[in-house]
Design an enzyme around this catalytic site. Sequence first.
Site, short mmCIF file in Angstrom:
data_model
loop_
_atom_site.label_atom_id
_atom_site.label_comp_id
_atom_site.label_asym_id
_atom_site.label_seq_id
_atom_site.Cartn_x
_atom_site.Cartn_y
_atom_site.Cartn_z
N ASP A 118 0.04 5.20 1.12
CA ASP A 118 -0.07 6.09 2.29
C ASP A 118 -0.04 5.29 3.59
OD1 ASP A 118 -1.30 7.46 -0.05
OD2 ASP A 118 -1.55 9.08 1.39
N ASP A 176 0.86 -1.16 0.00
CA ASP A 176 0.00 0.00 0.00
C ASP A 176 0.92 1.24 0.00
OD1 ASP A 176 -2.22 1.74 0.80
OD2 ASP A 176 -1.22 1.73 2.76
P1 IMP Z 1 -3.35 4.23 -0.15
O1 IMP Z 1 -3.14 4.26 1.34
O2 IMP Z 1 -2.07 4.15 -0.90
O3 IMP Z 1 -4.32 3.17 -0.55
O4 IMP Z 1 -3.94 5.66 -0.59
C1 IMP Z 1 -5.14 6.20 -0.07
C2 IMP Z 1 -5.19 7.70 -0.27
O5 IMP Z 1 -5.01 8.07 -1.65
C3 IMP Z 1 -6.56 8.27 0.06
O6 IMP Z 1 -6.72 8.50 1.43
C4 IMP Z 1 -6.57 9.57 -0.73
O7 IMP Z 1 -6.03 10.62 0.05
C5 IMP Z 1 -5.64 9.33 -1.90
N1 IMP Z 1 -6.32 9.27 -3.20
C6 IMP Z 1 -6.01 10.00 -4.28
N2 IMP Z 1 -6.78 9.68 -5.33
C7 IMP Z 1 -7.61 8.72 -4.91
C8 IMP Z 1 -8.63 7.97 -5.58
O8 IMP Z 1 -8.93 8.12 -6.76
N3 IMP Z 1 -9.26 7.04 -4.82
C9 IMP Z 1 -8.94 6.81 -3.53
N4 IMP Z 1 -7.99 7.50 -2.89
C10 IMP Z 1 -7.33 8.45 -3.56
MG MG Z 2 -2.73 3.19 3.39
#
Ligand code: IMP
Ligand code: MG
Length: 430
Positions: A155, A153
């Site tokens: 973020d 993942d």
């Molecule tokens: P992950 O933790 O890598 O899955 O990223 C999640 C974060 O990506 C979300 O909390 C959003 O801040 C950001 N984000 C940016 N674009 C999108 C999208 O199209 N769908 C969902 N999250 C997005």
């Molecule tokens: Mg995440």
Amino acid sequence: MTSRYRVEYALKTHRRDQFIEWIKGLLAVPFVLYSQPTGVFDGKGFSQAKAQEEAHRRYSEILRDVEFMIDDYIAHQNEDNPMPSKLKLLVPTVGPFFTRLPLEAAFKYQDHKRYISSRRFVSPSFNDIRLILNSAQIMAVTTYGTLQLATFDGDVTLYDDGQSLEPDSPVISRMIDLLRKNVKIGIVTAAGYTIAERYYARLHGLLDAMALSPDLSPAQKQNLIIMGGEANYLFEFSPTSEHLLAHVPRSRWLTPEMNLWDQSDIAALLDVAEAALAECIKNLNLPAVVMRKDRAVGIIPDPPEIRIPRESLEETVLVVQKILELSAVGRSRRVPFCAFNGGRDVFVDIGDKSWGVAVCQRWFGNGGGGGNGKGMIRAENTLHVGDQFLSAGANDFRARSVGTTAWIASPAETVELLDELADLMEKKLS
Ligand code: IMP
Ligand code: MG
């Protein structure tokens, strides 16, 4: 009854992992019976070393029993036995296991690191058990088989929420080390962008390091892909492309099932989600605006620096999830979706990480570059690392259905996990 149910659901179920809570309950008993808190102030009669040894022995025994119960659960799962196993009766929400879990050995490893048995006032916690499960999972993936694919993942897992993978991040050298060991890597993030430039902005530290790395062969450099928007946009590492990433058209990687997702169903689902999100902004007076994308719709804080309260984000996810489930397009189940709390925002994405990880398994299972063959990296050779594993409102949870997982709580924990993994892989080689 209704209100009791609602209170239980809203306050508890979606914020608890039943399996971890159950193990925590089992370990609480020897903690209560055998820990010696009075030893701290009366100083006589109790030997801390003895108490610690006793607690260690009892915790180990319990985890060994749970380990055997998981073996029995796996046997039921493999035989397609219609009768539930004992574990299934005790923890009905427990999901599939793709490997057995050496919990006793993992406990011993974590106890050595975290001094769980030495504590007299703080019982084995959620985090202790989460980390024991992670250790057991990576021990299993490396010792009973071989790790072929690691998916991450973005973020909170690779970088802090909303930040980017900067060149000085300690996670970069660990990821390059995995590639050097011929492990394939997929970054499976919800962040959904249609252009390489945006992913380069988030991941440039890793991409630049790979481009410059003398340790990686050209073939190993082919072993990194980015699956964005959960399962919507694929990019492969490409040293000759601008921003070091090449966009891969959907025709090259959509699975046969994904090919059936109809554009009008996708639009209808996003319309329902958008209306539900707008309603939440109104009802909860959220300082937020709706953001509609090609394959997602979300709410983001407005002004951007403001923090929407956690409770409001959770309420929004649960409301939108319910409305979608009950809508005509949701009930048809023709298009999967994922509603989740991103920490500062809420998004509804088309597809989810089970599809994203499965695309990586197929991509690399067919030698990379051709998603149309039948090869697949198997679940027991796949590890997904993420921070969102609660059953509702969390997007990494879905990856559990297609591979083994590790649940981390910060990028620093990802680094620790990868060091532990590297040690295990090296031990196996030698
Ligand atoms: P992950 O933790 O890598 O899955 O990223 C999640 C974060 O990506 C979300 O909390 C959003 O801040 C950001 N984000 C940016 N674009 C999108 C999208 O199209 N769908 C969902 N999250 C997005
Ligand atoms: Mg995440």
